[in-house]
Design an enzyme around this catalytic site. Structure first.
Site, PDB file in Angstrom:
ATOM      1  CG  PHE A  32       3.731  -0.233  -3.109  1.00  0.00           C
ATOM      2  CD1 PHE A  32       3.073   0.937  -3.423  1.00  0.00           C
ATOM      3  CD2 PHE A  32       4.131  -0.423  -1.802  1.00  0.00           C
ATOM      4  CE1 PHE A  32       2.791   1.887  -2.450  1.00  0.00           C
ATOM      5  CE2 PHE A  32       3.862   0.515  -0.822  1.00  0.00           C
ATOM      6  CZ  PHE A  32       3.191   1.672  -1.154  1.00  0.00           C
ATOM      7  CG  LEU A  33       9.113  -1.022  -7.868  1.00  0.00           C
ATOM      8  CD1 LEU A  33       9.998  -0.535  -9.014  1.00  0.00           C
ATOM      9  CD2 LEU A  33       8.958  -2.528  -7.928  1.00  0.00           C
ATOM     10  N   GLY A  36      14.476  -3.494  -1.735  1.00  0.00           N
ATOM     11  CA  GLY A  36      14.726  -4.878  -2.137  1.00  0.00           C
ATOM     12  C   GLY A  36      14.717  -4.986  -3.664  1.00  0.00           C
ATOM     13  CG  HIS A  37      11.162  -4.401  -5.856  1.00  0.00           C
ATOM     14  ND1 HIS A  37      10.312  -3.922  -4.894  1.00  0.00           N
ATOM     15  CD2 HIS A  37      10.633  -5.574  -6.280  1.00  0.00           C
ATOM     16  CE1 HIS A  37       9.302  -4.767  -4.739  1.00  0.00           C
ATOM     17  NE2 HIS A  37       9.477  -5.778  -5.558  1.00  0.00           N
ATOM     18  CD  GLN A  61       1.926 -13.460  -8.599  1.00  0.00           C
ATOM     19  OE1 GLN A  61       2.364 -13.372  -9.734  1.00  0.00           O
ATOM     20  NE2 GLN A  61       2.697 -13.276  -7.539  1.00  0.00           N
ATOM     21  CG  ASP A 150       8.943 -13.398  -2.761  1.00  0.00           C
ATOM     22  OD1 ASP A 150       8.053 -13.513  -1.910  1.00  0.00           O
ATOM     23  OD2 ASP A 150       9.238 -12.311  -3.293  1.00  0.00           O
ATOM     24  CD  GLN A 153       8.279 -15.283  -6.938  1.00  0.00           C
ATOM     25  OE1 GLN A 153       7.070 -15.154  -6.934  1.00  0.00           O
ATOM     26  NE2 GLN A 153       9.085 -14.245  -6.894  1.00  0.00           N
ATOM     27  CG  LEU A 184      13.307  -3.585   2.750  1.00  0.00           C
ATOM     28  CD1 LEU A 184      13.865  -2.624   1.698  1.00  0.00           C
ATOM     29  CD2 LEU A 184      12.701  -2.785   3.887  1.00  0.00           C
ATOM     30  CB  SER A 186       4.943  -4.510  -1.944  1.00  0.00           C
ATOM     31  OG  SER A 186       6.026  -4.545  -2.852  1.00  0.00           O
TER      32      SER A 186
HETATM   33  O1  PAF Z   1       7.741 -11.750  -6.777  1.00  0.00           O
HETATM   34  C1  PAF Z   1       6.872 -11.107  -7.405  1.00  0.00           C
HETATM   35  O2  PAF Z   1       6.761  -9.901  -7.294  1.00  0.00           O
HETATM   36  C2  PAF Z   1       5.939 -11.862  -8.356  1.00  0.00           C
HETATM   37  O3  PAF Z   1       5.615 -13.120  -7.856  1.00  0.00           O
HETATM   38  C3  PAF Z   1       6.501 -11.966  -9.792  1.00  0.00           C
HETATM   39  C4  PAF Z   1       7.778 -12.798  -9.840  1.00  0.00           C
HETATM   40  C5  PAF Z   1       6.766 -10.586 -10.351  1.00  0.00           C
HETATM   41  C6  PAF Z   1       5.483 -12.666 -10.697  1.00  0.00           C
HETATM   42  O4  PAF Z   1       4.286 -11.956 -10.751  1.00  0.00           O
END
Ligand code: PAF
EC number: 6.3.2.1
Length: 290
Positions: A32-33, A36-37, A61, A150, A153, A184, A186
């Site tokens: 669901f880009l 940001g992606h 996760q 994130d 993360q 942004l 998803s």
């Molecule tokens: O940031 C994300 O979209 C997810 O946490 C990742 C890094 C793809 C791991 O599933």
């Protein structure tokens, strides 16, 4: 752009590139880009000879009461964005490819996974670290690109890569925002009109605090108070914290080192996170020697 669904096909495509000494960039995603992606993929395409993007909604996760089943998906749109942004290989594994029957080995992140989102999403970073470690092993990238949005993360994964001697450099790309400031995500797709309007208060608070910091306000309590002001618009605030970017411990008194002001809140049924970095002119930020 080549699309592959198995680890064997992925490795077969990447082997000759690695043999030629090509630099491989990797952008792991859950699909669901959005732009940001797009920014991560473009950076990778600019800095690497080949860019691998993975789309995998990682079940490990998500907590039992989270949005795994309803996580938004639009593969056709994702493929177009990947192609347009400069992806070389798009990896679309099924769950059984990543977690075959009998799977039982996990990465257990340490203390960095405990505060902030870790307090509200037990096991989340264990799932993230495990899937990212697996994906790193499959792709064996030289550079891996993650979004600043994130923030925790990125800190957990950088620590994991160091601790486990993974030969990959992490590149953290600034958060991309809508014109009105909303980060942004998803999950913004879940927001109705009223929630979309109220979601703005997260970035309003953070950006107001950052503006005050840039104008010389260094006191952690006052910066938090500025960021908290607009947050009356959320339905439930999980946390608003100012933390040291290295160890994620809460900062008190003057912000005298690189810090992240982080927020997580529910707007309606949607959980949103956002953050801004506050880096003092003379700080312990990497690169200035202190
Ligand atoms: O940031 C994300 O979209 C997810 O946490 C990742 C890094 C793809 C791991 O599933």
């Amino acid at each position: 752009m080549r699309v592959v669904r198995t680890i064997a096909d992925l490795r077969a495509l990447l082997r000759p590139l690695k043999g030629e000494g090509k630099r491989i960039g990797f952008v792991p995603t859950m699909g669901f880009l959005h732009e940001g992606h797009g920014a991560l993929i473009r950076q990778s395409a600019a800095r690497c000879d080949a860019t691998v993007v993975s789309i995998f909604v990682n079940p490990t996760q998500f907590g039992p009461s989270e949005d795994l089943a309803n996580y938004p998906r639009d593969l056709e749109r994702d493929q177009n964005l990947c192609l347009e942004a400069g992806t070389t290989v798009l990896f679309l594994p099924e769950v059984a490819e990543i977690y075959p029957t009998g799977f039982q080995t996990h990465i257990e992140p340490g203390r960095l996974a405990d505060p902030l989102c870790g307090r509200f999403r037990p096991g989340h970073f264990r799932g993230v670290a495990t899937v990212v470690a697996k994906l790193f092993n499959m792709v064996q990238p030289d550079l891996a690109f993650f979004g600043q949005k994130d923030f925790q993360q990125t800190v957990v994964i950088r620590r994991m890569a160091r601790d486990l001697n993974m030969p990959v450099d992490l590149v953290v790309v600034p958060t991309v925002r809508e014109a009105d400031g909303l980060a942004l995500s998803s999950r913004n797709a879940y927001l109705g009109e009223d929630a979309r309007r109220r979601a703005l208060c997260l970035s309003q608070g953070l950006l107001a605090a950052k503006a005050a910091f840039d104008e010389g306000e260094l006191d952690a309590a006052r910066l938090l108070a500025i960021a908290r002001g607009p947050l009356a618009g959320v339905d439930s605030l999980q946390y608003l914290e100012l933390v040291d970017t290295q160890n994620l411990e809460a900062l008190q008194g003057p912000v005298d080192r690189s810090a992240a002001l982080c927020v997580a809140a529910y707007v309606g049924a949607t959980r949103l996170i956002d953050n801004v970095l506050l880096v003092p002119a003379v700080s312990d930020a990497p690169g200035n020697g202190s």
